[in-house]
Design a protein around this motif. Structure first.
Motif, PDB file in Angstrom:
ATOM      1  N   GLY A 171      27.843 -16.908  47.924  1.00  0.00           N
ATOM      2  CA  GLY A 171      28.763 -16.283  48.877  1.00  0.00           C
ATOM      3  C   GLY A 171      30.108 -16.987  48.858  1.00  0.00           C
ATOM      4  N   ALA A 194      22.201 -18.727  47.855  1.00  0.00           N
ATOM      5  CA  ALA A 194      22.914 -17.565  48.394  1.00  0.00           C
ATOM      6  C   ALA A 194      24.198 -18.009  49.084  1.00  0.00           C
ATOM      7  CB  ALA A 194      22.015 -16.800  49.363  1.00  0.00           C
ATOM      8  N   LEU A 244      19.806 -13.531  48.151  1.00  0.00           N
ATOM      9  CA  LEU A 244      19.551 -13.524  49.594  1.00  0.00           C
ATOM     10  C   LEU A 244      18.276 -12.748  49.902  1.00  0.00           C
ATOM     11  CD1 LEU A 244      20.760 -14.481  52.301  1.00  0.00           C
ATOM     12  CD2 LEU A 244      21.885 -12.269  52.478  1.00  0.00           C
ATOM     13  N   PHE A 302      24.624 -12.565  44.615  1.00  0.00           N
ATOM     14  CA  PHE A 302      24.516 -13.038  46.011  1.00  0.00           C
ATOM     15  C   PHE A 302      23.462 -12.224  46.761  1.00  0.00           C
ATOM     16  CE2 PHE A 302      25.943 -12.131  50.419  1.00  0.00           C
ATOM     17  CZ  PHE A 302      25.668 -13.368  50.987  1.00  0.00           C
ATOM     18  N   ARG A 318      28.909 -10.916  43.439  1.00  0.00           N
ATOM     19  CA  ARG A 318      28.421 -10.206  44.638  1.00  0.00           C
ATOM     20  C   ARG A 318      26.987  -9.717  44.411  1.00  0.00           C
ATOM     21  NH1 ARG A 318      32.292  -5.936  45.683  1.00  0.00           N
ATOM     22  NH2 ARG A 318      31.100  -4.712  44.192  1.00  0.00           N
ATOM     23  N   TYR A 330      31.895 -16.222  45.650  1.00  0.00           N
ATOM     24  CA  TYR A 330      32.423 -14.850  45.690  1.00  0.00           C
ATOM     25  C   TYR A 330      33.738 -14.817  46.468  1.00  0.00           C
ATOM     26  CZ  TYR A 330      32.835  -9.911  46.906  1.00  0.00           C
ATOM     27  OH  TYR A 330      33.307  -8.642  47.083  1.00  0.00           O
TER      28      TYR A 330
END
Length: 296
Positions: free
Chosen positions: A59, A55, A26, A22, A19, A62
């Motif tokens: 995601g 990203a 981003l 990520f 996370r 994740y």
């Protein structure tokens, strides 16, 4: 119980790390897009697209990592651990495709070299190294395949920015337009090799490869050291996610009939299998013409 708690802890750690990477990626992709526009650098803007891709992958990883930590149900009786393997495979495949794309671009550049702006390159390389370095160090040494695939992704970016930084410093003093694409080729080949290895590991788990192939005889020997265990056959082992393994076997026993003695033997076998990361075992006890199935 402590063992289970430890496992739960590092899985929670894995999702937290992914996370973190990520959001970092981003944010940096948005910064690059704006920065690239202002310094009028197509290279940086195209790298921003690459980071948006990163990203997206992060995601997805994740989500799959979170999913993999769910307990079993009627649909997935063994739980969702394979989802993290799917995440690892997906990330590795995206890395392989990305590396192939970069290689083709780099070869094109080698044939038609262009001088980039070394100052803009250097500035972004420093920021890029800081961002991707933070993400990589949070993720390195990951326990599972998914976390390793994601940290590989971060390593690719880290090496990329390191190359950009070294390249930009050299370009400040020498006009060598072919240097930038040549560095790209080296990094891409290294990434192809690493991502390919990771993808193959994930693929083998999905193909039910025995993770203890070299230790199978050892597993058998350990079980045979127990009193009353005469023979073991139909021994099968596979892995859920590369960390948690499953075993099933027919165990020939002698002189055990009482439920208490059966329960004690069951506990002994379970303890024997622990060092091999076998978290789930189905044993069929056979004796004197009787068959008694029990689940560990």
């Amino acid at each position: 119980m402590g063992h289970l708690h430890h496992h739960g802890h590092h899985h929670h750690h894995a999702t937290g790390n992914i996370r973190f990477a990520f959001f970092l990626n981003l944010g940096f992709a948005i910064l690059e897009l704006i920065g690239g526009f202002f310094v009028n650098s197509v290279a940086i803007m195209s790298d921003a697209l690459h980071d948006f891709g990163d990203a997206f992958t992060l995601g997805m990883s994740y989500f799959l990592q979170c999913k993999s930590e769910q307990a079993g149900n009627a649909k997935y009786t063994y739980g969702y651990k394979r989802y993290s393997v799917a995440g690892a495979l997906l990330t590795s495949v995206i890395l392989i495709l990305g590396s192939v794309f970069v290689l083709t671009e780099a070869f094109e550049r080698l044939l038609n070299p262009e001088m980039p702006d070394p100052y803009g390159m250097l500035l972004f390389a420093i920021v890029g190294l800081a961002v991707n370095g933070a993400a990589f160090f949070r993720l390195r040494g990951g326990h599972n395949l998914n976390q390793r695939a994601v940290s590989l992704h971060m390593l690719e970016d880290l090496l990329g920015w390191l190359a950009v930084m070294l390249g930009s410093i050299i370009l400040l003093f020498f006009e060598l337009p072919w240097l930038d694409p040549l560095l790209s080729v080296g990094i891409s080949l290294f990434m192809l090799y690493s991502a390919g290895k990771n993808a193959w590991s994930a693929f083998k788990i999905l193909l039910q490869e025995n993770p203890l192939a070299t230790d199978l005889e050892k597993v058998k020997e350990q079980m045979l050291t127990l009193p009353n265990v005469q023979d073991i056959h139909q021994l099968k082992v596979w892995s859920l996610d590369g960390e948690h393994h499953v075993l099933s076997a027919h165990v020939m026993v002698a002189g055990i009939k009482e439920p208490d003695a059966i329960a004690a033997l069951k506990q002994e076998i379970r303890n024997t299998l622990k060092p091999f990361a076998i978290t789930d075992a189905t044993l069929e006890l056979e004796q004197a013409g009787e068959v008694c199935t029990m689940k560990l």
